[in-house]
Design a protein around this motif. Structure first.
Motif, PDB file in Angstrom:
ATOM      1  N   LYS A 107     -10.353  -7.567  14.650  1.00  0.00           N
ATOM      2  CA  LYS A 107     -11.088  -8.907  14.286  1.00  0.00           C
ATOM      3  C   LYS A 107      -9.733  -9.063  14.032  1.00  0.00           C
ATOM      4  N   ALA A 108     -10.290 -10.847  13.734  1.00  0.00           N
ATOM      5  CA  ALA A 108      -9.423 -11.399  13.058  1.00  0.00           C
ATOM      6  C   ALA A 108      -9.592 -13.044  12.554  1.00  0.00           C
ATOM      7  N   ARG A 109     -10.913 -12.782  11.873  1.00  0.00           N
ATOM      8  CA  ARG A 109     -11.814 -13.300  11.138  1.00  0.00           C
ATOM      9  C   ARG A 109     -12.190 -12.915  10.145  1.00  0.00           C
ATOM     10  N   LYS A 163       1.735 -16.462   7.567  1.00  0.00           N
ATOM     11  CA  LYS A 163       2.154 -15.507   8.240  1.00  0.00           C
ATOM     12  C   LYS A 163       0.813 -15.132   9.032  1.00  0.00           C
ATOM     13  N   ASP A 164       0.505 -14.295   8.616  1.00  0.00           N
ATOM     14  CA  ASP A 164      -0.643 -14.203   9.318  1.00  0.00           C
ATOM     15  C   ASP A 164      -1.173 -15.118  10.288  1.00  0.00           C
ATOM     16  N   HIS A 165      -1.397 -16.235  10.165  1.00  0.00           N
ATOM     17  CA  HIS A 165      -2.288 -16.888  11.400  1.00  0.00           C
ATOM     18  C   HIS A 165      -0.567 -17.620  12.186  1.00  0.00           C
ATOM     19  N   ASP A 166      -0.290 -17.177  11.615  1.00  0.00           N
ATOM     20  CA  ASP A 166       1.144 -18.018  12.339  1.00  0.00           C
ATOM     21  C   ASP A 166       1.445 -16.771  13.834  1.00  0.00           C
ATOM     22  N   ASN A 167       2.049 -15.055  12.673  1.00  0.00           N
ATOM     23  CA  ASN A 167       2.500 -14.420  13.048  1.00  0.00           C
ATOM     24  C   ASN A 167       1.406 -13.269  14.121  1.00  0.00           C
ATOM     25  N   LEU A 168      -0.178 -13.299  13.621  1.00  0.00           N
ATOM     26  CA  LEU A 168      -0.936 -11.932  14.660  1.00  0.00           C
ATOM     27  C   LEU A 168      -1.856 -12.889  14.526  1.00  0.00           C
ATOM     28  N   GLY A 169      -2.777 -14.096  14.443  1.00  0.00           N
ATOM     29  CA  GLY A 169      -3.045 -15.007  14.889  1.00  0.00           C
ATOM     30  C   GLY A 169      -4.520 -14.346  13.584  1.00  0.00           C
ATOM     31  N   LYS A 185      -7.273 -26.555  11.563  1.00  0.00           N
ATOM     32  CA  LYS A 185      -6.369 -26.960  11.508  1.00  0.00           C
ATOM     33  C   LYS A 185      -5.196 -27.441  10.431  1.00  0.00           C
ATOM     34  N   ALA A 186      -6.561 -27.997  10.159  1.00  0.00           N
ATOM     35  CA  ALA A 186      -5.693 -29.358   9.039  1.00  0.00           C
ATOM     36  C   ALA A 186      -5.257 -28.061   8.257  1.00  0.00           C
ATOM     37  N   PHE A 187      -5.945 -27.369   7.800  1.00  0.00           N
ATOM     38  CA  PHE A 187      -5.968 -26.370   6.447  1.00  0.00           C
ATOM     39  C   PHE A 187      -4.440 -25.515   5.977  1.00  0.00           C
ATOM     40  N   PHE A 188      -4.051 -25.186   7.724  1.00  0.00           N
ATOM     41  CA  PHE A 188      -2.664 -24.455   7.925  1.00  0.00           C
ATOM     42  C   PHE A 188      -1.690 -26.270   8.249  1.00  0.00           C
ATOM     43  N   GLU A 189      -2.014 -27.273   8.304  1.00  0.00           N
ATOM     44  CA  GLU A 189      -0.938 -28.114   8.538  1.00  0.00           C
ATOM     45  C   GLU A 189      -0.516 -28.297   7.657  1.00  0.00           C
ATOM     46  N   PRO A 190       0.829 -28.417   7.457  1.00  0.00           N
ATOM     47  CA  PRO A 190       2.061 -28.298   5.989  1.00  0.00           C
ATOM     48  C   PRO A 190       1.805 -29.814   5.281  1.00  0.00           C
ATOM     49  N   SER A 247       1.731 -23.229  -5.963  1.00  0.00           N
ATOM     50  CA  SER A 247       2.872 -22.988  -5.498  1.00  0.00           C
ATOM     51  C   SER A 247       2.123 -22.607  -3.849  1.00  0.00           C
ATOM     52  N   ASP A 248       2.429 -23.676  -2.919  1.00  0.00           N
ATOM     53  CA  ASP A 248       1.542 -23.605  -1.866  1.00  0.00           C
ATOM     54  C   ASP A 248       2.244 -21.871  -0.487  1.00  0.00           C
ATOM     55  N   PRO A 249       1.348 -21.592  -0.374  1.00  0.00           N
ATOM     56  CA  PRO A 249       1.869 -19.833   0.462  1.00  0.00           C
ATOM     57  C   PRO A 249       2.012 -20.619   1.382  1.00  0.00           C
ATOM     58  N   VAL A 250       1.849 -22.423   1.970  1.00  0.00           N
ATOM     59  CA  VAL A 250       2.234 -22.336   3.352  1.00  0.00           C
ATOM     60  C   VAL A 250       3.402 -22.684   4.071  1.00  0.00           C
ATOM     61  N   LEU A 251       4.026 -23.240   2.454  1.00  0.00           N
ATOM     62  CA  LEU A 251       4.954 -23.950   2.673  1.00  0.00           C
ATOM     63  C   LEU A 251       6.683 -23.128   1.981  1.00  0.00           C
TER      64      LEU A 251
END
Length: 552
Positions: A107-109, A163-169, A185-190, A247-251
């Motif tokens: 399960k990924a979502r 990291k979870d999104h990019d590396n583990l999906g 897509k917009a949420f993870f856009e830097p 802070s922004d955990p994506v950045l």
């Protein structure tokens, strides 16, 4: 790669929070390290990038069988099996963890908050339950321990969301929250930090509520060393939440600093010397302090017990208002508000939150009418819609009675002036009118319009997007009419005060003078030339304090 050749990707010292700190006794530390090593191995299997889901599940099954049997071929399983045999703790909790790791394999979502919380029941809470069982602690600690473990897990999800999104999906942030703010897509856009900020802050509101529930954990613990570690862990959780808000955990990688860890350790050390107490009262007082509300000045003038009760009422109001104003989808907001209705129903038995326990105490001492708390929740449900419109004067009055009159009706009983009920209801409506006039643009940005559509229609202005409505010159004319009603409401309150105990009502007078000053500033600025939310100056605040002190 087989189970017996897998290498751990992390060590205890690499984790965000203390795993087996030197605070714990050596005997307990060994068992904790055994539990950690087993969990680490299982986690690495679930996260292994080169394994398909079916292979991950097979290996997790093998690991569970090795744990039950104490198979020496898998040292991590054998070691935890031996710890369980000695302490009667470890196997049950580790098998619960395995349920979560199996879920990670397939399960990924997670669509809703409740789904995420259910995942944390198995991915995080067993760790706290293991520590409680290991130290032979009593059952009363389980609720706050679960809250702490869930909070830590979600903080970790926020830390690692990129990291979870990019590396583990994987995405552990509820998808409906992400889609409500824009798109995945917009949420993870830097570049879309603004979109992430609203969602992360809404999640952190829920996390902070869990940390508040966990704050009482040290009071339930008998073992001084475990108590010290729990104090330090709660402090670190709160600090990480604060850092994630800024802070922004994506950045960037957001984490607590060595100085944060040192301060938390010192706090924990104090817990070995004395049994903590009074956390519920400190939490509600802190909520009032953080709010920066001008009403806080009035509360400070109250005797201790009345002030404590007002803190409880204000903290409840703040909690439910944050839900209504947050970025969660409307259905989630309504679910969170239903949780508060259930908490109100538990007040006479066993409330589960610090605010609930303080509210129960206030209710007993001052005979508070709990139907007013439910009325406030009715108002918050109105605010929780994606699009808010007030259709008529009747609906405006009903809304004001729910969100402001209810607070006044509770407050005057705490002040000791129940005869001032009509005064409180009228003043509540008046203050809400000023709120509406002050926050026109802020509300419009959220598609909220509290000026009645029936009044706009009399001037030929039909419903439209909020930004279009508030920009129309006819909207300003309706605002002028509402301002006159607010002035009339203040006049009625002034007349009522000639017959009431002004000393006891000093906090209400202070609030009234605050809002009267805001209304004067709004009128001086004009309704057609708004430039953001108006805030009182220091001179204004000094003036209203002086007026309130003279009023007594």
């Amino acid at each position: 790669m087989s189970l017996d050749t897998m290498q751990a990707t992390k060590r205890p010292r690499n984790e965000n929070f203390p795993v087996a700190s030197l605070v714990l006794s050596p005997e307990h530390r060994d068992a904790v390290l055994a539990f950690y090593a087993f969990a680490r191995l299982a986690d690495d299997i679930a996260d292994a990038p080169g394994l398909k889901a079916a292979e991950k599940l097979n290996r997790l099954d093998e690991l569970e069988q090795a744990l039950i049997a104490g198979d020496p071929a898998i040292p991590e399983a054998a070691r935890l099996h031996a710890a369980d045999r000695q302490h009667k703790a470890g196997i049950v909790q580790a098998r619960d963890l395995l349920r979560a790791f199996r879920q990670d394999a397939v399960k990924a979502r997670y669509n809703e908050w409740a789904e995420l919380i259910d995942y944390c029941r198995f991915s995080a809470n067993p760790v706290g339950r293991f520590l409680l069982a290991l130290h032979k602690e009593r059952g009363g600690a389980q609720g706050p321990a679960d809250a702490l473990c869930t909070a830590l897990q979600i903080l970790n999800h926020l830390q690692d969301c990129g990291k979870d999104h990019d590396n583990l999906g994987r995405i552990y942030i509820p998808l409906r929250w992400i889609m409500g703010a824009g798109s995945k897509k917009a949420f993870f856009e830097p570049s879309r930090a603004d979109l992430r900020r609203s969602v992360c802050d809404a999640m952190l509101d829920r996390v902070d509520a869990l940390i508040d529930q966990a704050q009482s954990l040290p009071e339930h613990l008998q073992n001084p060393r475990l108590r010290a570690q729990s104090i330090a862990t709660v402090a670190l959780a709160r600090r990480l939440s604060e850092r994630l808000r800024r802070s922004d955990p994506v950045l960037e990688r957001v984490q607590v600093s060595k100085a944060d860890a040192c301060m938390a350790f010192l706090k924990g050390l104090g817990g070995t010397l004395r049994q903590p107490a009074g956390s519920d009262q400190r939490i509600t007082a802190a909520m009032v302090r953080r709010s920066g509300s001008s009403f806080r000045l009035g509360m400070q003038s109250l005797p201790q017990e009345r002030r404590r009760a007002m803190h409880a009422v204000y903290a409840f109001c703040r909690a439910v208002d944050d839900i209504a104003d947050g970025a969660a989808p409307p259905s989630e907001k309504r679910a969170f508000l239903r949780e508060w209705r259930r908490e109100l129903d538990r007040l006479q038995r066993a409330p589960e939150t610090p605010v609930g326990r303080e509210l129960a105490r206030a209710s007993t001492l001052f005979k508070l009418p709990m139907e007013e708390c439910h009325a406030l929740l009715d108002g918050m449900e109105m605010d929780s819609a994606d699009r808010v419109r007030i259709t008529s004067d009747y609906e405006l009055n009903l809304y004001g009675r729910r969100v402001a009159g209810s607070v006044g009706a509770l407050s005057i009983r705490i002040f000791g002036v129940p005869s001032a009920h009509d005064f409180a209801i009228n003043l509540g409506r008046t203050l809400q009118l000023v709120n509406i006039l002050r926050d026109v643009d802020e509300d419009a940005a959220c598609e909220r319009v509290y000026v009645p559509l029936s009044r706009l229609a009399q001037l030929g202005l039909q419903d439209a997007p909020a930004a279009t409505l508030v920009a129309d010159p006819r909207f300003a004319r309706v605002c002028e009419g509402l301002a006159e009603e607010a002035h009339a409401g203040f006049a009625v309150a002034d007349a009522a005060l000639t017959r009431l105990d002004r000393t006891a009502l000093k906090p209400a007078i202070l609030m009234m003078e605050n809002y009267r000053r805001v209304l004067a500033r709004l009128q001086a600025r004009g309704w057609g030339t708004r430039q953001g939310r108006l805030r009182l100056s220091t001179a204004d605040r000094l003036h209203l304090i002086t007026r309130a002190m003279r009023a007594a």
